[in-house]
Every structure is written in structure tokens, then in C-alpha cells.
Scaffold this motif. Structure first.
Motif, PDB file in Angstrom:
ATOM      1  N   TRP A 201       0.824  -1.207   0.000  1.00 13.70           N
ATOM      2  CA  TRP A 201       0.000   0.000   0.000  1.00 13.70           C
ATOM      3  C   TRP A 201       0.860   1.260   0.000  1.00 13.70           C
ATOM      4  N   TYR A 202       0.761   2.018  -1.081  1.00  7.38           N
ATOM      5  CA  TYR A 202       1.510   3.265  -1.215  1.00  7.38           C
ATOM      6  C   TYR A 202       0.946   4.350  -0.312  1.00  7.38           C
ATOM      7  N   SER A 203       1.841   5.186   0.217  1.00  7.75           N
ATOM      8  CA  SER A 203       1.468   6.433   0.884  1.00  7.75           C
ATOM      9  C   SER A 203       2.064   7.590   0.098  1.00  7.75           C
ATOM     10  N   PHE A 204       1.418   8.750   0.206  1.00  9.31           N
ATOM     11  CA  PHE A 204       1.828   9.931  -0.550  1.00  9.31           C
ATOM     12  C   PHE A 204       2.000  11.118   0.396  1.00  9.31           C
ATOM     13  N   ALA A 205       2.771  12.094  -0.064  1.00  4.18           N
ATOM     14  CA  ALA A 205       3.051  13.265   0.769  1.00  4.18           C
ATOM     15  C   ALA A 205       1.790  14.050   1.073  1.00  4.18           C
ATOM     16  N   GLN A 206       0.835  13.977   0.168  1.00  6.59           N
ATOM     17  CA  GLN A 206      -0.426  14.669   0.365  1.00  6.59           C
ATOM     18  C   GLN A 206      -1.510  13.955  -0.450  1.00  6.59           C
ATOM     19  N   SER A 207      -2.753  14.129  -0.034  1.00  9.98           N
ATOM     20  CA  SER A 207      -3.859  13.570  -0.805  1.00  9.98           C
ATOM     21  C   SER A 207      -4.108  14.450  -2.025  1.00  9.98           C
ATOM     22  N   PRO A 208      -4.324  13.859  -3.195  1.00  9.19           N
ATOM     23  CA  PRO A 208      -4.641  14.664  -4.382  1.00  9.19           C
ATOM     24  C   PRO A 208      -6.063  15.210  -4.362  1.00  9.19           C
ATOM     25  N   ARG A 209      -6.853  14.788  -3.379  1.00  8.66           N
ATOM     26  CA  ARG A 209      -8.271  15.145  -3.353  1.00  8.66           C
ATOM     27  C   ARG A 209      -8.500  16.668  -3.341  1.00  8.66           C
ATOM     28  N   SER A 210      -7.598  17.379  -2.656  1.00 14.37           N
ATOM     29  CA  SER A 210      -7.802  18.823  -2.516  1.00 14.37           C
ATOM     30  C   SER A 210      -7.484  19.592  -3.787  1.00 14.37           C
ATOM     31  N   GLN A 211      -6.882  18.942  -4.770  1.00 11.12           N
ATOM     32  CA  GLN A 211      -6.530  19.632  -6.006  1.00 11.12           C
ATOM     33  C   GLN A 211      -7.744  19.734  -6.925  1.00 11.12           C
ATOM     34  N   GLU A 212      -7.839  20.840  -7.576  1.00  9.76           N
ATOM     35  CA  GLU A 212      -8.993  21.096  -8.438  1.00  9.76           C
ATOM     36  C   GLU A 212      -9.100  20.040  -9.537  1.00  9.76           C
ATOM     37  N   GLY A 213     -10.289  19.486  -9.685  1.00  4.42           N
ATOM     38  CA  GLY A 213     -10.551  18.550 -10.762  1.00  4.42           C
ATOM     39  C   GLY A 213     -10.285  17.097 -10.454  1.00  4.42           C
ATOM     40  N   VAL A 214      -9.659  16.788  -9.322  1.00  2.05           N
ATOM     41  CA  VAL A 214      -9.348  15.389  -9.007  1.00  2.05           C
ATOM     42  C   VAL A 214     -10.568  14.712  -8.393  1.00  2.05           C
ATOM     43  N   GLU A 215     -10.894  13.546  -8.903  1.00  2.69           N
ATOM     44  CA  GLU A 215     -12.000  12.745  -8.373  1.00  2.69           C
ATOM     45  C   GLU A 215     -11.434  11.439  -7.825  1.00  2.69           C
ATOM     46  N   VAL A 216     -11.497  11.272  -6.524  1.00  2.00           N
ATOM     47  CA  VAL A 216     -11.005  10.050  -5.885  1.00  2.00           C
ATOM     48  C   VAL A 216     -12.046   8.946  -6.046  1.00  2.00           C
ATOM     49  N   LEU A 217     -11.606   7.802  -6.542  1.00  2.00           N
ATOM     50  CA  LEU A 217     -12.509   6.681  -6.782  1.00  2.00           C
ATOM     51  C   LEU A 217     -12.403   5.601  -5.710  1.00  2.00           C
ATOM     52  N   LEU A 218     -11.204   5.409  -5.185  1.00  2.00           N
ATOM     53  CA  LEU A 218     -10.978   4.315  -4.235  1.00  2.00           C
ATOM     54  C   LEU A 218      -9.963   4.778  -3.198  1.00  2.00           C
ATOM     55  N   SER A 219     -10.275   4.542  -1.929  1.00  2.00           N
ATOM     56  CA  SER A 219      -9.357   4.903  -0.860  1.00  2.00           C
ATOM     57  C   SER A 219      -9.184   3.705   0.068  1.00  2.00           C
ATOM     58  N   ILE A 220      -8.225   3.823   0.990  1.00  2.00           N
ATOM     59  CA  ILE A 220      -7.911   2.717   1.890  1.00  2.00           C
ATOM     60  C   ILE A 220      -8.128   3.146   3.337  1.00  2.00           C
ATOM     61  N   ASP A 239      -7.800  10.396   5.025  1.00  2.00           N
ATOM     62  CA  ASP A 239      -7.884  10.671   3.586  1.00  2.00           C
ATOM     63  C   ASP A 239      -6.679  10.060   2.881  1.00  2.00           C
ATOM     64  N   HIS A 240      -6.837   8.791   2.469  1.00  2.00           N
ATOM     65  CA  HIS A 240      -5.729   8.055   1.867  1.00  2.00           C
ATOM     66  C   HIS A 240      -6.190   7.430   0.547  1.00  2.00           C
ATOM     67  N   PRO A 241      -6.225   8.216  -0.535  1.00  2.00           N
ATOM     68  CA  PRO A 241      -6.665   7.692  -1.835  1.00  2.00           C
ATOM     69  C   PRO A 241      -5.661   6.728  -2.446  1.00  2.00           C
ATOM     70  N   LEU A 242      -6.192   5.806  -3.267  1.00  2.00           N
ATOM     71  CA  LEU A 242      -5.349   4.872  -4.017  1.00  2.00           C
ATOM     72  C   LEU A 242      -5.625   4.899  -5.514  1.00  2.00           C
ATOM     73  N   VAL A 243      -6.826   5.263  -5.903  1.00  2.00           N
ATOM     74  CA  VAL A 243      -7.177   5.373  -7.325  1.00  2.00           C
ATOM     75  C   VAL A 243      -7.917   6.686  -7.514  1.00  2.00           C
ATOM     76  N   TRP A 244      -7.454   7.468  -8.484  1.00  2.00           N
ATOM     77  CA  TRP A 244      -8.148   8.740  -8.766  1.00  2.00           C
ATOM     78  C   TRP A 244      -8.003   9.105 -10.242  1.00  2.00           C
ATOM     79  N   LYS A 245      -8.818  10.049 -10.687  1.00  2.00           N
ATOM     80  CA  LYS A 245      -8.783  10.479 -12.083  1.00  2.00           C
ATOM     81  C   LYS A 245      -8.976  11.988 -12.163  1.00  2.00           C
TER      82      LYS A 245
END
Length: 295
Positions: A201-220, A239-245
Motif C-alpha cells: 500500500w503506497y502512501s503519498f506526501a499529500q492527498s490529491p483530493r484537494s486539487q482542483e478537478g481530481v476525483e477520488v474513486l478508491l481509498s484505503i 484521507d488516503h486515496p489509491l485510485v483517482w482520475k
């Protein structure tokens, strides 16, 4: 303290140092065998046989960093199966020079299969930029967003939208609960809720959710596994997304952090997710990204 005791302590210290050196050397050579600590190799002459029909998908597999020796062929097999099922023409290559304006326009979408390290020249980077901004599709799998740092800021900030910081170790493979955040979205509508599975399971420095236009589809759910990397806390919290578009210009980008282990690509639910993800990125309906969602 006697001379004999000092001698014993000296030899004990030397022995510990030798053990540490051996461990570090073994770790270095192991990582080197996995593709780390090597200079990037760039391709300058594109393939000469890029003749495809429509719809066409490019499956790009190049590694100048860590090599996912088991996941890469498993992903290739899964994508081949999906392409056959969907009637897509599939072109496979690890030649980075295929990223040129003439060849990229032949493809409805690109799949970067566990790509690692710096793989494109400046001209190839620009070709990918223009391809996406003009309406091309991109699906990044696992390691394609899993480098600890990037020389190409645009890729991590505009394409992936999140900087990888680590994954659990000891144990590396863990079972966890994944949650569908957009149940009506065709990409993930088929998944059980929760979807319990095992992976790295990957972790990221920040969630992409707060960025304009990002739609999180799957989180852990971090309460369902241990987000610790050899004692280092890599938890992202609730707020730990794994799949987004998201859209990039007129193009479509989807990133999935799943897929370190080969069995993930054999998982029926994940194969359906990949099939739906590539269909969305390829945009066979020719809708604008804002009309289709995920802008």
C-alpha cells in the motif's frame, strides 16, 4: 580495565562493523539487481513498426529505476486479455522514443505499466504533454507513480498529482479494506464495499483530493492495516486515496497505486477496474472530460 578485556571489546566492535558492512553491501547489490542505482538509459530512435488500427492502446513498460519483475509481466498479461475482450489493438514497447507527436496520435490511450525512473528525453516529455492536452488518455499503474523523487516536476504535479513517500515494510504485503468513494462511477461501481484484498500500500506526501478537478474513486482504511515503513510512520490519516482520475487539458488521466504483486492483476475485480479505467481514458464516447466526469 585489563588489556585482555580491551582486546575483546576491540574485536567485538570490529566484528559488528564487519557485519554492518556486509549487510549494507548485500542490500546495495540486492537493490542494484532490482534496477536501482543505475544511470538512466534513453531511447532516441522510435520503433519502425507502429502500425495500428482503431481503437488502439499503447502499453509502455520501461524502467530506469526499480524493476517490478513479477508485476510487469502480470500486468502485460492482464492488459492483453482486456484488449482481446474489448477489441482494442494493443501495441507493446519499452522504447521511450515512441513518445513523439506522430506516433502518439495513433493511440486512444497510453498505459504506463510500472514505469520507473526518468525514461523520457526533453523532446519526448513535450510530446506527451501535447498529447494529453490535446485529448489523449493516460492510465498509470502502481510504480508509474511510485518514485521517491522526480526530475520531471510536471509529471508528478500535473499527471500523477501526488508524491509517493513509501510503503509498509515488515510486513510489506498486508490485507486491508478499500472503500469505493464514487459508487455510481462505472470504473468502480462493480467493487464490493468494502473491498478487502492484499497488496503493497503506497502512501503519498499529500492527498490529491484537494486539487482542483481530481476525483477520488478508491481509498484505503488505515485502521485495517499498519502504515509503517520499518518503524517510520507513513500514515496519511482518514484521507488516503489509491485510485483517482482527472482531466489534463482535454485529456484524461487515471492513476492506480494498486499492483505490486502479480496476483493483483489476476484478481477479477481489479481486471474489471482496469478495463473500465482504460475505456474511460480512451474516451470512446468522445465526450468532453467535464461532461463525462472527472474534470
Amino acid at each position: 580495565m585489563s588489556f585482555k578485556v580491551l582486546s575483546i571489546l576491540k574485536w567485538a566492535a570490529l566484528s559488528v562493523m564487519l557485519v554492518l558492512i556486509c549487510v549494507l553491501a548485500a542490500a546495495f547489490f540486492y537493490l542494484r539487481s532490482q534496477g536501482m542505482f543505475r544511470a538512466p538509459v534513453y531511447d532516441h530512435a522510435p520503433p519502425s513498426d507502429v502500425i495500428v488500427g482503431s481503437p488502439a492502446i499503447l502499453l509502455f513498460t520501461k524502467t530506469n529505476g526499480f524493476v517490478h519483475k513479477d508485476a510487469i509481466p502480470a500486468a502485460i498479461k492482464a492488459v492483453r486479455h482486456i484488449a482481446e475482450e474489448k477489441g482494442w489493438e494493443l501495441y507493446e514497447t519499452n522504447n521511450g522514443a515512441i513518445h513523439n507527436s506522430e506516433d502518439l496520435q495513433k493511440f486512444d490511450a497510453l498505459i504506463w505499466n510500472n514505469v520507473s525512473g526518468d525514461v523520457l528525453t526533453s523532446e519526448q516529455r513535450e510530446a506527451l504533454k501535447q498529447y494529453l492536452r490535446a485529448g489523449g488518455g493516460f492510465v498509470g499503474l502502481h510504480a508509474s507513480g511510485g518514485d521517491p523523487s522526480y526530475d520531471w516536476t510536471w509529471y508528478v504535479e500535473d499527471v500523477i498529482r501526488a508524491q509517493f513517500i513509501g510503503h509498509p515494510l515488515f510486513p510489506q504485503k498486508q490485507q486491508a479494506d478499500l472503500w469505493v468513494e464514487e459508487p455510481a462511477d462505472p470504473i468502480v461501481a462493480h467493487l464490493p464495499k468494502p473491498w478487502r484484498m492484499s497488496d503493497e500500500w503506497y502512501s503519498f506526501a499529500q492527498s490529491p483530493r484537494s486539487q482542483e478537478g481530481v476525483e477520488v474513486l478508491l481509498s484505503i482504511s488505515e485502521t485495517s492495516y499498519s502504515p509503517s515503513m520499518a518503524g517510520k510512520d507513513i500514515a496519511m490519516g482518514t484521507d488516503h486515496p489509491l485510485v483517482w482520475k482527472h482531466c489534463l487539458g482535454q485529456g484524461r488521466v487515471l492513476y492506480s497505486a494498486l499492483g505490486h504483486y502479480p496476483e493483483v492483476y489476476r484478481n477479477k475485480n481489479y481486471r474489471i477496474l482496469l478495463k473500465n479505467a482504460v475505456s474511460w481514458a480512451a474516451n470512446s464516447s468522445k465526450e468532453s472530460c467535464s461532461e463525462a466526469g472527472g474534470n
